[in-house]
Design a protein around this motif. Structure first.
Motif, short mmCIF file in Angstrom:
data_model
loop_
_atom_site.label_atom_id
_atom_site.label_comp_id
_atom_site.label_asym_id
_atom_site.label_seq_id
_atom_site.Cartn_x
_atom_site.Cartn_y
_atom_site.Cartn_z
N VAL A 149 25.17 -98.39 63.71
CA VAL A 149 25.49 -97.04 64.16
C VAL A 149 24.42 -96.10 63.60
CG1 VAL A 149 27.13 -95.15 64.01
CG2 VAL A 149 27.95 -97.49 64.29
N ALA A 150 23.78 -95.35 64.47
CA ALA A 150 22.78 -94.38 64.03
C ALA A 150 23.48 -93.14 63.49
CB ALA A 150 21.85 -94.01 65.18
N VAL A 151 23.27 -92.87 62.21
CA VAL A 151 23.86 -91.70 61.55
C VAL A 151 22.73 -90.71 61.26
CG1 VAL A 151 25.16 -90.84 59.57
CG2 VAL A 151 25.66 -93.12 60.51
N THR A 152 22.85 -89.50 61.80
CA THR A 152 21.83 -88.47 61.61
C THR A 152 22.38 -87.37 60.73
OG1 THR A 152 20.93 -88.93 63.80
CG2 THR A 152 20.30 -86.85 62.78
N VAL A 153 21.67 -87.05 59.67
CA VAL A 153 22.05 -85.97 58.76
C VAL A 153 20.94 -84.93 58.76
CG1 VAL A 153 22.69 -85.34 56.41
CG2 VAL A 153 23.37 -87.57 57.33
N ASN A 154 21.30 -83.69 58.99
CA ASN A 154 20.31 -82.61 59.06
C ASN A 154 20.58 -81.60 57.96
OD1 ASN A 154 18.47 -80.65 59.68
ND2 ASN A 154 19.22 -80.27 61.75
N ALA A 155 19.87 -81.72 56.86
CA ALA A 155 20.08 -80.83 55.72
C ALA A 155 19.61 -79.42 55.99
CB ALA A 155 19.38 -81.39 54.48
N PHE A 158 28.05 -77.72 53.08
CA PHE A 158 28.14 -78.62 54.22
C PHE A 158 26.89 -78.49 55.08
CE2 PHE A 158 32.72 -78.19 53.35
CZ PHE A 158 33.12 -79.53 53.43
N VAL A 159 26.42 -79.63 55.60
CA VAL A 159 25.32 -79.65 56.55
C VAL A 159 25.73 -80.52 57.74
CG1 VAL A 159 23.55 -79.24 54.80
CG2 VAL A 159 24.17 -81.60 55.39
N ARG A 160 24.99 -80.39 58.84
CA ARG A 160 25.35 -81.10 60.06
C ARG A 160 25.09 -82.60 59.93
NH1 ARG A 160 28.34 -78.37 63.97
NH2 ARG A 160 27.54 -76.24 64.18
N ALA A 161 26.00 -83.38 60.53
CA ALA A 161 25.83 -84.82 60.61
C ALA A 161 26.46 -85.31 61.90
CB ALA A 161 26.46 -85.52 59.41
N ALA A 162 25.94 -86.40 62.44
CA ALA A 162 26.47 -86.93 63.70
C ALA A 162 26.16 -88.41 63.78
CB ALA A 162 25.86 -86.20 64.90
N THR A 163 26.85 -89.11 64.69
CA THR A 163 26.57 -90.52 64.94
C THR A 163 26.48 -90.76 66.45
OG1 THR A 163 28.79 -91.49 65.29
CG2 THR A 163 28.17 -90.96 63.02
N GLU A 205 11.35 -69.69 57.77
CA GLU A 205 11.50 -70.39 59.03
C GLU A 205 12.92 -70.17 59.56
OE1 GLU A 205 8.58 -74.07 57.63
OE2 GLU A 205 10.69 -74.45 58.12
N LEU A 206 13.03 -69.91 60.84
CA LEU A 206 14.32 -69.70 61.49
C LEU A 206 14.63 -70.93 62.34
CD1 LEU A 206 16.64 -67.65 62.02
CD2 LEU A 206 15.34 -66.88 64.01
N HIS A 207 15.75 -71.58 62.05
CA HIS A 207 16.13 -72.80 62.74
C HIS A 207 17.46 -72.61 63.47
CE1 HIS A 207 13.15 -75.52 60.80
NE2 HIS A 207 13.20 -74.60 59.84
N ARG A 208 17.51 -73.10 64.69
CA ARG A 208 18.75 -73.11 65.46
C ARG A 208 19.41 -74.48 65.33
NH1 ARG A 208 19.64 -74.07 71.91
NH2 ARG A 208 21.90 -73.98 71.85
N GLN A 209 20.72 -74.49 65.12
CA GLN A 209 21.46 -75.75 65.08
C GLN A 209 21.75 -76.20 66.51
OE1 GLN A 209 24.94 -75.66 62.61
NE2 GLN A 209 23.92 -74.60 60.94
N ASN A 210 21.42 -77.45 66.78
CA ASN A 210 21.75 -78.07 68.06
C ASN A 210 22.36 -79.43 67.75
OD1 ASN A 210 21.94 -78.81 70.71
ND2 ASN A 210 19.74 -79.05 71.06
N GLY A 211 23.67 -79.40 67.40
CA GLY A 211 24.29 -80.60 66.86
C GLY A 211 23.67 -80.93 65.53
N ALA A 212 23.30 -82.20 65.35
CA ALA A 212 22.67 -82.60 64.10
C ALA A 212 21.15 -82.51 64.16
CB ALA A 212 23.09 -84.02 63.74
#
Length: 677
Positions: free
Chosen positions: A33-39, A384-389, A511-518
């Motif tokens: 399972v690919a787990v993506t964590v975006n700090a 908390f930070v974004r994470a998804a699978t 830097e300005l970042h937009r969240q798009n899921g993880a």
């Protein structure tokens, strides 16, 4: 909420919701399972009071050392008293609850002794239904002046919308006027009286929860919904709002972001100047379905998912119902006896015929371990930070710790499939070697600790990985402050933020970042503390973070998140006004007024898309309505197809929803994006 009511609610929910065992996929048994964590995609910071639960004065074991020690071991940091609907019949001074049962050794001071032994804070619900502001103020005086308990959080009543004003009545209310306006007037009086005793306390008012009855209903004689009336009248006097949520199923965490977003929108719209100070507390939560497993592992998985999602969305406490509750319908769920008990700990009670009894008193049920895992995964001060699978049966949450560590919570809801994982990171580089792994499996009576680089997730399990960073976290800039948005149009917005404090090197840029899921999408960078973003989409919700980068390339933590929604064109050849005319908490009658601002039209087509998968078209009139997927197409009838310049026509529909009802905001008329009124 008393256990008798919970069982009645559960019986209703049983007819609506059944747990479907997740199917196994053979090819997934070996595919990681690919787990993506975006700090870089930061969410809320974990509050001190995040992990909570409810105590009730009908629970004989409320004040025992054994109970307090169990709760301490679970990491519980807030205890609510005196217990659901009993709050509106309870009189603290003489420890009575006319019409209800009060167990021995459950008085307020005994409760506070247990709170202190647990190492938690207290939340007290003042009696609105049969009490007075003077009684509540005396309670504050006893607690914080006489005893010095320093109790910060005080609710005014419990589920007071359940007083019969909307039909159903379970909450005691002796007021002749049972409207939200009357409740709000008393909230003001309670707040004034209680803060006159201790100005430092925080006052909470009861709201309805999005898409949960009676949310959206307007009672006879009312000027709006419960939330609108309460916030408009009492908003300036309160410090937090109170939600309760019994979703009745195990897969509803996906509703949380919209639930909390809509609540914040209402607070901003109705509570007046300074409403940003008002917090949100979920002071009662339970899965709400004994068939799904209230004491077994599926309930634990749902609990961990909901707690993590609610806290990541900025709720400052989530309080399980209940510490002890009592046996309910007994079933077999995933190979284990489920006692239908809404408690964290066994009450050692039996069915009426004594054919089945719960385990020994204070034996933890599975959701207890979910709270314990949560307290070890996301500690106060973590972010908390974004994470998804890429696997629907595996849910991920993540949190970054002040020392630079990263914790990842993985929830495997499959009944029979173990999943290996492959971790990928953005904004974090782990140290080489094994991670610390915490695991709770189906039927387990503890959380185990081990080490592994990429552990396999057992079926029906909770797994937390704690990873060390590859490089030192010292000398880096501090995180920028809370961003704000201004000058928002349909395509642009200006984002501003307080400057970050530099670390060992000067700050070179932001830097300005937009969240798009993880995944993060960098929107731009600047040496200043303000940036105007262009090329945004109309009617779209954006969540962004700001990161500081120093002259050596070192990165700060992300700022707190900012969420804003773009508008629609200020000038367009058409205008659309959508009105929710009548709502019943699962559907509504909508009216759409279309105005032609351009050249005369002979024939028109209106298009829009439902924002959420749980929304659909029930029926429509005054036009030809069709729905394909989430897209709705509306074509004029013969009698309203011609619109002169400045002319309008109104069409209507029934919209259905089974989750938070985020209304569509982007409409096109003959292909042109319309302004909205």
């Amino acid at each position: 909420m008393p256990k008798t009511l919970l069982r009645a609610v559960s019986a209703i929910l049983l007819s609506l919701t059944a747990l479907s065992a997740p199917a196994a996929y053979a090819d997934d048994e070996t595919t990681p399972v690919a787990v993506t964590v975006n700090a870089r995609a930061a969410l809320a910071t974990v509050p001190q009071t995040g992990i909570g639960t409810n105590h009730a004065i009908w629970d004989t074991n409320l004040g025992t050392d054994e109970t307090a020690d169990r709760l301490k071991d679970a990491g519980v940091k807030l205890l609510r008293y005196p217990g659901g609907s009993y709050s509106d019949i309870y009189h603290w001074a003489d420890h009575t609850a006319p019409g209800g049962y009060v167990a021995p050794n459950t008085d307020f001071d005994t409760f506070m002794s247990g709170v202190r032994r647990t190492g938690a804070q207290a939340m007290v619900t003042a009696n609105y239904g049969t009490g007075t502001a003077e009684e509540a103020a005396a309670w504050v005086r006893h607690a914080n002046v006489t005893k010095g308990y320093g109790i910060k959080y005080w609710e005014i009543g419990n589920e007071n919308y359940g007083n019969g004003h909307y039909g159903s009545a379970w909450e005691a209310d002796n007021h002749a006027d049972k409207s939200p306006a009357e409740y709000a007037r008393h909230v003001v009086a309670y707040a004034d009286a209680m803060k006159a005793v201790d100005p430092t306390i925080k006052i909470g008012a009861v709201l309805t929860t999005s898409a949960n009855w009676p949310d959206g209903l307007v009672g006879e004689g009312d000027t709006g919904t419960w939330n609108k009336v309460v916030l408009s009248t009492a908003g300036s006097k309160i410090d937090f709002v109170i939600l309760h949520w019994y979703p009745g199923a195990l897969d509803k965490a996906g509703h949380v972001a919209d639930m909390i977003h809509l609540t914040r929108e209402q607070i901003t719209k109705y509570a007046g100047t300074g409403s940003e100070r008002i917090g949100i507390a979920m002071t009662e939560f339970n899965t709400g379905s004994s068939s799904a497993g209230t004491t077994t592992q599926p309930g634990a998985l749902a609990a961990a998912d909901a707690y993590a999602t609610l806290l990541a969305n900025g709720v400052f406490t989530v309080d399980w119902w209940n510490v002890h509750n009592g046996i309910g319908p007994v079933t077999q769920v995933e190979g284990h006896t489920d006692y239908g008990d809404f408690g964290l700990l066994s009450s050692a009670t039996c069915t009426s015929d004594n054919s089945v009894c719960e385990p020994a008193l204070n034996t933890p049920f599975a959701p207890y371990y979910a709270l314990q895992m949560m307290s070890r995964f996301a500690r106060p001060g973590d972010q908390f930070v974004r994470a998804a699978t890429d696997q629907p049966k595996v849910t991920a949450h993540a949190a970054r710790r002040p020392n630079g560590d990263l914790a990842v919570l993985l929830i495997n809801t499959s009944s029979d499939t173990s999943y290996p994982i492959a971790l990928d990171y953005s904004g974090f580089r782990p140290a080489a070697g094994a991670a610390t792994v915490l695991t709770h499996t189906n039927g387990a009576t503890s959380i185990t600790t081990s080490t592994a680089e990429n552990p396999t997730l057992p079926p029906l399990s909770l797994t937390t990985l704690v990873l060390r960073p590859a490089s030192s976290q010292t000398g880096l800039p501090a995180a920028p402050g809370q961003p704000t948005a201004s000058d928002i149009t349909d395509k642009t917005a200006t984002i501003s933020w307080p400057a970050a404090s530099p670390g060992a090197r000067p700050i070179a840029k932001y830097e300005l970042h937009r969240q798009n899921g993880a995944i993060s999408e960098q929107l731009g960078e600047t040496t200043g503390t303000s940036f105007t973003v262009n090329n945004l989409k109309p009617g779209t919700r954006y969540t962004v973070n700001v990161i500081a980068r120093d002259s050596g390339g070192g990165l700060s933590w992300s700022s707190p998140p900012l969420t804003f929604t773009t508008g629609t064109p200020a000038a367009s050849s058409c205008t659309v006004k959508l009105t929710n005319q009548t709502d019943w908490a699962s559907g509504y009658v909508g009216a759409i007024e279309i105005t032609n601002n351009g050249a005369p039209i002979n024939g028109w087509t209106l298009n829009f898309t439902w924002p959420r998968s749980w929304q659909s078209l029930g029926s429509g009139w005054s036009a030809v309505w069709t729905q394909t997927g989430s897209d709705v197409k509306v074509v004029n009838e013969a009698g309203n197809g011609s619109l002169a310049t400045g002319a309008s026509t109104t069409i209507g529909f029934v919209g259905n929803y089974s989750g938070p009802n985020v209304l569509p905001t982007v409409f096109t008329l003959n292909g042109t994006v319309c302004g909205t009124a």
